[in-house]
Motif scaffolding. Sequence first.
Motif, PDB file in Angstrom:
ATOM      1  N   ALA A 140       0.958  -1.041  -0.049  1.00 23.95           N
ATOM      2  CA  ALA A 140       0.092  -0.008  -0.078  1.00 23.95           C
ATOM      3  C   ALA A 140       0.754   1.262  -0.003  1.00 23.95           C
ATOM      4  O   ALA A 140       0.401   2.321  -0.304  1.00 23.95           O
ATOM      5  N   GLY A 141       2.246   1.149   0.163  1.00 26.94           N
ATOM      6  CA  GLY A 141       3.068   2.431   0.494  1.00 26.94           C
ATOM      7  C   GLY A 141       3.741   2.974  -0.788  1.00 26.94           C
ATOM      8  O   GLY A 141       3.111   2.647  -1.944  1.00 26.94           O
ATOM      9  N   ALA A 142       4.773   3.346  -0.754  1.00 27.86           N
ATOM     10  CA  ALA A 142       5.384   4.069  -1.715  1.00 27.86           C
ATOM     11  C   ALA A 142       5.621   3.202  -2.677  1.00 27.86           C
ATOM     12  O   ALA A 142       6.088   2.078  -2.694  1.00 27.86           O
ATOM     13  N   ILE A 143       5.946   3.958  -3.962  1.00 26.72           N
ATOM     14  CA  ILE A 143       6.177   2.872  -5.354  1.00 26.72           C
ATOM     15  C   ILE A 143       7.921   3.191  -5.558  1.00 26.72           C
ATOM     16  O   ILE A 143       8.106   4.353  -5.598  1.00 26.72           O
ATOM     17  N   PRO A 148       6.904  12.062 -13.194  1.00 25.54           N
ATOM     18  CA  PRO A 148       8.070  12.587 -12.319  1.00 25.54           C
ATOM     19  C   PRO A 148       8.264  11.716 -11.061  1.00 25.54           C
ATOM     20  O   PRO A 148       6.996  11.496 -10.485  1.00 25.54           O
ATOM     21  N   GLU A 149       9.400  11.321 -10.479  1.00 32.34           N
ATOM     22  CA  GLU A 149       9.338  10.332  -9.323  1.00 32.34           C
ATOM     23  C   GLU A 149       8.853  10.799  -8.156  1.00 32.34           C
ATOM     24  O   GLU A 149       8.279  10.290  -7.346  1.00 32.34           O
ATOM     25  N   GLN A 150       8.945  12.289  -7.853  1.00 31.56           N
ATOM     26  CA  GLN A 150       8.496  12.791  -6.920  1.00 31.56           C
ATOM     27  C   GLN A 150       7.020  12.728  -6.911  1.00 31.56           C
ATOM     28  O   GLN A 150       6.193  13.253  -5.770  1.00 31.56           O
ATOM     29  N   ASP A 151       6.288  12.515  -7.976  1.00 28.58           N
ATOM     30  CA  ASP A 151       4.837  12.403  -8.199  1.00 28.58           C
ATOM     31  C   ASP A 151       4.275  10.913  -8.175  1.00 28.58           C
ATOM     32  O   ASP A 151       3.104  10.539  -8.469  1.00 28.58           O
ATOM     33  N   PHE A 152       4.887  10.035  -7.832  1.00 29.90           N
ATOM     34  CA  PHE A 152       4.577   8.590  -8.069  1.00 29.90           C
ATOM     35  C   PHE A 152       3.567   8.307  -7.101  1.00 29.90           C
ATOM     36  O   PHE A 152       2.545   7.467  -7.215  1.00 29.90           O
ATOM     37  N   ASN A 153       3.571   9.065  -5.907  1.00 30.60           N
ATOM     38  CA  ASN A 153       2.643   8.599  -4.588  1.00 30.60           C
ATOM     39  C   ASN A 153       2.597   7.314  -4.307  1.00 30.60           C
ATOM     40  O   ASN A 153       3.752   6.722  -4.284  1.00 30.60           O
ATOM     41  N   SER A 154       1.611   6.730  -4.046  1.00 26.32           N
ATOM     42  CA  SER A 154       1.620   5.338  -3.321  1.00 26.32           C
ATOM     43  C   SER A 154       0.754   4.532  -4.061  1.00 26.32           C
ATOM     44  O   SER A 154      -0.166   4.842  -4.955  1.00 26.32           O
ATOM     45  N   TYR A 155       0.828   3.381  -3.807  1.00 27.43           N
ATOM     46  CA  TYR A 155      -0.007   2.162  -4.520  1.00 27.43           C
ATOM     47  C   TYR A 155      -1.390   2.550  -3.883  1.00 27.43           C
ATOM     48  O   TYR A 155      -2.400   2.272  -4.558  1.00 27.43           O
TER      49      TYR A 155
END
Length: 527
Positions: A304-307, A323-330
């Motif tokens: 459920a956490g970070a991608i 962008p990597e900083q906008d991956f958010n989480s699963y």
Amino acid sequence: MPVHSGPLTSPRDTNPETEIEMMQNRPTPDRVDAAATGPAQPLELHDGAIVIAAITSCTNTSNPSVMLATGLVAQKAVARGLRVSPAVKTSLAPGSRVVSHYLGVTGLQAHLDRLGFQVVGYGCTTCIGNSGPLDPNIERTVLAHDLVVASVLSGNRNFEARIHQSIRANFLMSPPLVVAFALAGRVDIDLSREPLGHDPAGQPVYLRDLWPDSAEIAAHLAAATDPSSYRALYDDVAGSSPMWAEVPATTGKVYAWDAASTYIQEPPYFEKFSLEPSPPTALTGARALAIFGDSVTTDHISPAGAISPDSPAGLLLRELGVPEQDFNSYGSRRGNDRVMVRGTFANVRIKNRMVPGVEGGVTLHQPDGTRMTIHDAAVRYQAAGIPLVIFAGQEYGTGSSRDWAAKGTRLLGVRAVIAASFERIHRSNLVGMGVLPCQFEPGTDATTLGLLGDETFDLRGLESGVAPRQRVTLHIHRAGETRSVPLTLRIDTPIEVDYLHHGGILPFVLRQRLAGLAPAATPEREP
């Protein structure tokens, strides 16, 4: 920065008490200085150091007495001149704005702020894996020196890699204790004997010096039980969040899918849908996608956490220009099946016995034996028309009742999960997605059978119909020999037989609706 440069001498364990014992038994550390972003002086990190302290979860923050006690601990700590180390990432996420109201009117929020426990939002944060990044220098040091650092949180769950992928020890506790441990900065401490810290005069400060009594808490309770404050905050819920109201939304009877969205995509559950269901058939020529041990949780199955940027889901998002900083989480991208199926079995701590000694969602593609991610192997098998099975030990699917743990399994092409035992809700959800849960007889499992993952499998006994808890047979083919193993089909009720006959609960419900019948319940899931 004092760190342990040597590796652990024993395997990782999910038991927090075992983690502490491992920390204490490691060799005396070499001292390596490494400045972290922010403070002028180097920070100290070591096994057992706390790097996340989070007051979070709707459950714990719903108790006014507990939250007032938390504020009083902070008030007394500030009065004694204690501070939280900059190495500790602190946060406060109440489940209700009322909590902020009474902490504010009593003056206690100001003391929590002084210790770094500012309000970051209302609702799910660290408990669901939305802890955000650590300071880059801290995370690099943790990884470079294989440190067993810790998080402390007042949330509900601390499954492996859920809070943060680089934090191996995660401890659940009350909100006041989160503040206390944040002040101490380490989990390997006996708070009944050791001080949390020292005041500016060098005098030790113990937990008993900060802990409020019932009279102190009662003196503040009136502010938390004022009905007028609840009415003022919740009389106009819809109009209290103008930013939410400004989110554009479409209207109509049919949802307009946006092909460019990386958050919501049309899932493939109804591809090749027909009005007539296909009866269950034998499973032949199947391959093992993974062989797991005991206590595989739904967080192992569907994080459920970070991608991670290098995970199959992260690579997809990069290809889509995110962008990597906008991956958010699963958890945030659970409306995108392309992300979620790539996250299935992608937990960085999951251990597939087909690839011994390795953590993470990897497997061996057969028959060539090529090592690759579980997702990539599943794609190859599906392209070749090869059905898949998962093997596991006791308590498969424990933890959160996450619907995607079953959805992702089915979308990977897994037709059956064969385990020593199942957690109740996950077993039900597997049935709801048309995946066969099959249970070994007592004393039999993948280990006793000597399964390596290079075998092929037939699952027979479904051809002439399905009944609750019927016996089926697993035929294991390897090196020119075949072994037959009896299993119990964990289709436990007559309605589950109907789900299986229709290929899962979703096509079952759709066929009912098309026929004008009332729909059945949907799979259980975590909010």
